[in-house]
Write a protein that holds these residues in place. Structure first.
Motif, short mmCIF file in Angstrom:
data_model
loop_
_atom_site.label_atom_id
_atom_site.label_comp_id
_atom_site.label_asym_id
_atom_site.label_seq_id
_atom_site.Cartn_x
_atom_site.Cartn_y
_atom_site.Cartn_z
N GLY A 99 0.79 -1.23 0.00
CA GLY A 99 0.00 0.00 0.00
C GLY A 99 0.82 1.28 0.00
N ARG A 100 2.15 1.16 -0.06
CA ARG A 100 2.97 2.37 -0.09
C ARG A 100 2.75 3.10 -1.41
NH1 ARG A 100 8.94 0.35 1.03
NH2 ARG A 100 8.28 -1.15 -0.56
N TYR A 101 2.74 4.43 -1.32
CA TYR A 101 2.41 5.22 -2.52
C TYR A 101 3.22 6.51 -2.54
CZ TYR A 101 -0.69 5.95 -6.48
OH TYR A 101 -1.20 6.06 -7.75
N ARG A 102 3.60 6.88 -3.75
CA ARG A 102 4.26 8.16 -3.99
C ARG A 102 3.57 8.83 -5.17
NH1 ARG A 102 10.23 9.87 -3.82
NH2 ARG A 102 10.28 11.77 -5.09
N VAL A 103 3.17 10.08 -4.99
CA VAL A 103 2.58 10.84 -6.08
C VAL A 103 3.17 12.25 -6.04
CG1 VAL A 103 0.54 11.46 -4.69
CG2 VAL A 103 0.45 11.62 -7.18
N GLU A 104 3.49 12.76 -7.21
CA GLU A 104 4.08 14.11 -7.26
C GLU A 104 3.50 14.88 -8.44
OE1 GLU A 104 8.39 13.46 -9.25
OE2 GLU A 104 8.14 12.46 -7.31
N TRP A 105 3.36 16.19 -8.22
CA TRP A 105 2.82 17.06 -9.26
C TRP A 105 3.44 18.43 -9.13
CZ3 TRP A 105 -0.27 15.21 -5.18
CH2 TRP A 105 -0.69 16.17 -4.24
N THR A 106 3.16 19.30 -10.08
CA THR A 106 3.72 20.64 -10.07
C THR A 106 2.63 21.68 -9.84
OG1 THR A 106 3.52 20.83 -12.48
CG2 THR A 106 5.62 20.02 -11.60
N ARG A 107 3.05 22.76 -9.23
CA ARG A 107 2.21 23.96 -9.11
C ARG A 107 2.94 25.09 -9.82
NH1 ARG A 107 1.02 24.15 -2.62
NH2 ARG A 107 -0.50 22.42 -2.46
N GLY A 108 2.35 25.59 -10.87
CA GLY A 108 3.03 26.65 -11.62
C GLY A 108 4.31 26.12 -12.23
N SER A 109 5.28 27.01 -12.37
CA SER A 109 6.52 26.64 -13.06
C SER A 109 7.67 26.31 -12.11
CB SER A 109 6.96 27.80 -13.97
OG SER A 109 7.20 28.98 -13.20
N ASP A 110 7.49 26.54 -10.81
CA ASP A 110 8.64 26.39 -9.92
C ASP A 110 8.33 25.66 -8.62
OD1 ASP A 110 7.05 28.27 -8.73
OD2 ASP A 110 8.61 29.83 -8.58
N THR A 111 7.20 24.98 -8.53
CA THR A 111 6.84 24.31 -7.28
C THR A 111 6.50 22.84 -7.56
OG1 THR A 111 5.96 26.37 -6.36
CG2 THR A 111 5.31 24.30 -5.29
N THR A 112 7.14 21.95 -6.81
CA THR A 112 6.86 20.52 -6.91
C THR A 112 6.32 20.02 -5.57
OG1 THR A 112 8.60 20.17 -8.56
CG2 THR A 112 7.84 18.24 -7.33
N VAL A 113 5.21 19.30 -5.64
CA VAL A 113 4.58 18.73 -4.46
C VAL A 113 4.77 17.22 -4.51
CG1 VAL A 113 2.44 18.43 -3.17
CG2 VAL A 113 2.88 20.58 -4.39
N VAL A 114 5.21 16.64 -3.39
CA VAL A 114 5.39 15.19 -3.29
C VAL A 114 4.63 14.70 -2.06
CG1 VAL A 114 7.02 13.29 -3.02
CG2 VAL A 114 7.63 15.27 -4.43
N ALA A 115 3.82 13.67 -2.23
CA ALA A 115 3.13 13.03 -1.11
C ALA A 115 3.59 11.59 -1.02
CB ALA A 115 1.62 13.10 -1.29
N LEU A 116 4.00 11.18 0.18
CA LEU A 116 4.43 9.81 0.47
C LEU A 116 3.50 9.27 1.55
CD1 LEU A 116 8.26 10.60 0.75
CD2 LEU A 116 7.01 9.85 -1.30
N PHE A 117 2.69 8.27 1.21
CA PHE A 117 1.68 7.82 2.16
C PHE A 117 1.32 6.37 1.89
CE2 PHE A 117 -0.52 9.23 -1.58
CZ PHE A 117 -1.70 8.52 -1.66
N ASN A 118 0.41 5.84 2.69
CA ASN A 118 -0.08 4.48 2.51
C ASN A 118 -1.55 4.55 2.14
OD1 ASN A 118 -1.29 1.77 3.34
ND2 ASN A 118 0.89 1.37 3.62
N VAL A 119 -1.94 3.91 1.06
CA VAL A 119 -3.32 4.02 0.59
C VAL A 119 -4.29 3.29 1.50
CG1 VAL A 119 -2.61 4.31 -1.81
CG2 VAL A 119 -3.12 2.00 -0.95
N ASN A 120 -3.81 2.37 2.32
CA ASN A 120 -4.69 1.64 3.23
C ASN A 120 -4.99 2.44 4.50
OD1 ASN A 120 -4.65 -0.65 1.48
ND2 ASN A 120 -2.65 -1.18 2.30
N THR A 121 -3.99 3.14 5.01
CA THR A 121 -4.18 3.93 6.24
C THR A 121 -4.40 5.40 5.94
OG1 THR A 121 -1.82 4.40 6.49
CG2 THR A 121 -2.66 2.35 7.46
N ARG A 122 -4.00 5.86 4.73
CA ARG A 122 -4.06 7.26 4.30
C ARG A 122 -3.15 8.15 5.16
NH1 ARG A 122 -10.38 8.41 2.80
NH2 ARG A 122 -9.49 10.46 2.33
N GLU A 123 -2.20 7.55 5.86
CA GLU A 123 -1.25 8.29 6.66
C GLU A 123 0.06 8.45 5.91
OE1 GLU A 123 -0.86 6.15 10.28
OE2 GLU A 123 -2.84 6.74 11.03
#
Length: 279
Positions: A99-123
């Motif tokens: 259930g480990r998960y990594r998802v990343e996306w961009t905001r505008g031209s200079d910002t990167t968001v990364v989320a590292l969580f577990n899809v089963n616990t959502r923590e």
């Protein structure tokens, strides 16, 4: 199951307010009414109707339980293409066993968001340009979970037809000599259980060639997408087959679900270090 597409950092459905204020989004998302579990084992599936037979044909065409049992990690991108121009992709890495998960996306031209969580616990934890998100972490993790639900369903819907709570109905009047149609409804599961889907299946190959959906809260308004650009992935457990492109029937829009790899292993650090680059 709600269908819409998202771009940038957020997904939305009618009446849902984004936790990330000021972030633009493209107007279509699927917040699937499906569970986060992986596809069932063949022995767990009970065949009782023509709809079940067609759904099993779809599942087998995408590899079947045997082939999917050997897929632990999925590395894929989700993107929206409008009038031939592709918007920035959202990048995913999923450990289907733990259930480990990594998802990343961009905001505008200079910002990167990364989320590292577990899809089963959502923590988990969220980072903006490599720095802990602080007070924004909860909102980012909520967006990340919705991205997982939405984007993975666009990728893997053919494997989810036997999820708990999914009701399948065969529609003979909508079937033809080339295709068969089944209707999907959902019983108190997922984020938007009021959604409905109509799945069109090629009689010969079992490929899902089109879906039409009506979303919870959208009245009778429907959308249809052709599923195209199927690609085979050879695994030790069998051949996995996934559509990489979904094209709107009525608008110059396509959803791209590009699979980069189904690797047998990945560095554990990818699920802990936001600065480590995904391939």
């Amino acid at each position: 199951m709600e269908t819409s597409y998202c771009s940038g950092s957020t997904c939305k459905r009618p009446g849902w307010k984004s936790p990330a204020a000021g972030v633009a989004f493209a107007a279509m998302l699927i917040l699937a009414a499906c569970s986060t579990r992986t596809e069932p084992e063949a022995a767990q599936i009970k065949m009782t109707s023509r709809a079940d037979t067609v759904a099993m044909q779809v599942l087998q065409a995408t590899g079947g339980p045997e082939a999917w049992a050997g897929v632990r990690y999925i590395r894929f991108d989700f993107a929206v293409e409008r009038e031939g121009a592709q918007r920035p992709a959202v990048r995913h890495l999923w450990d289907r066993h733990e259930g480990r998960y990594r998802v990343e996306w961009t905001r505008g031209s200079d910002t990167t968001v990364v989320a590292l969580f577990n899809v089963n616990t959502r923590e988990g934890h969220a980072f903006v340009n490599g720095t802990e998100a602080g007070v924004d972490e909860a909102a980012i993790l909520e967006t990340a979970y919705q991205r997982f639900i939405n984007d993975s369903y666009w990728l893997m819907a053919p494997t989810k037809l036997f999820d708990p709570g999914v009701t399948r109905t065969y529609l003979p009047d909508s079937s033809s000599s080339d295709t068969e149609m089944i209707h999907l409804a959902f019983a108190d599961v997922g984020l938007t259980p009021g959604d409905q889907y109509w799945i069109e299946v090629d009689r010969n190959s079992g490929d899902m060639v089109k879906w039409t959906y009506v979303l919870q809260g959208s009245g009778a308004r429907s959308s249809s997408y052709n599923w195209t650009d199927y690609r085979n992935f050879e695994m030790p457990s069998g051949t996995v087959r996934l559509a990489q492109r979904k094209e709107s029937v009525t608008a110059p829009v396509a959803i791209l679900t590009e699979v980069h790899a189904l690797p047998p292993s990945v560095p554990d650090e990818l699920f802990a270090n936001p600065e480590m680059a995904m391939e």
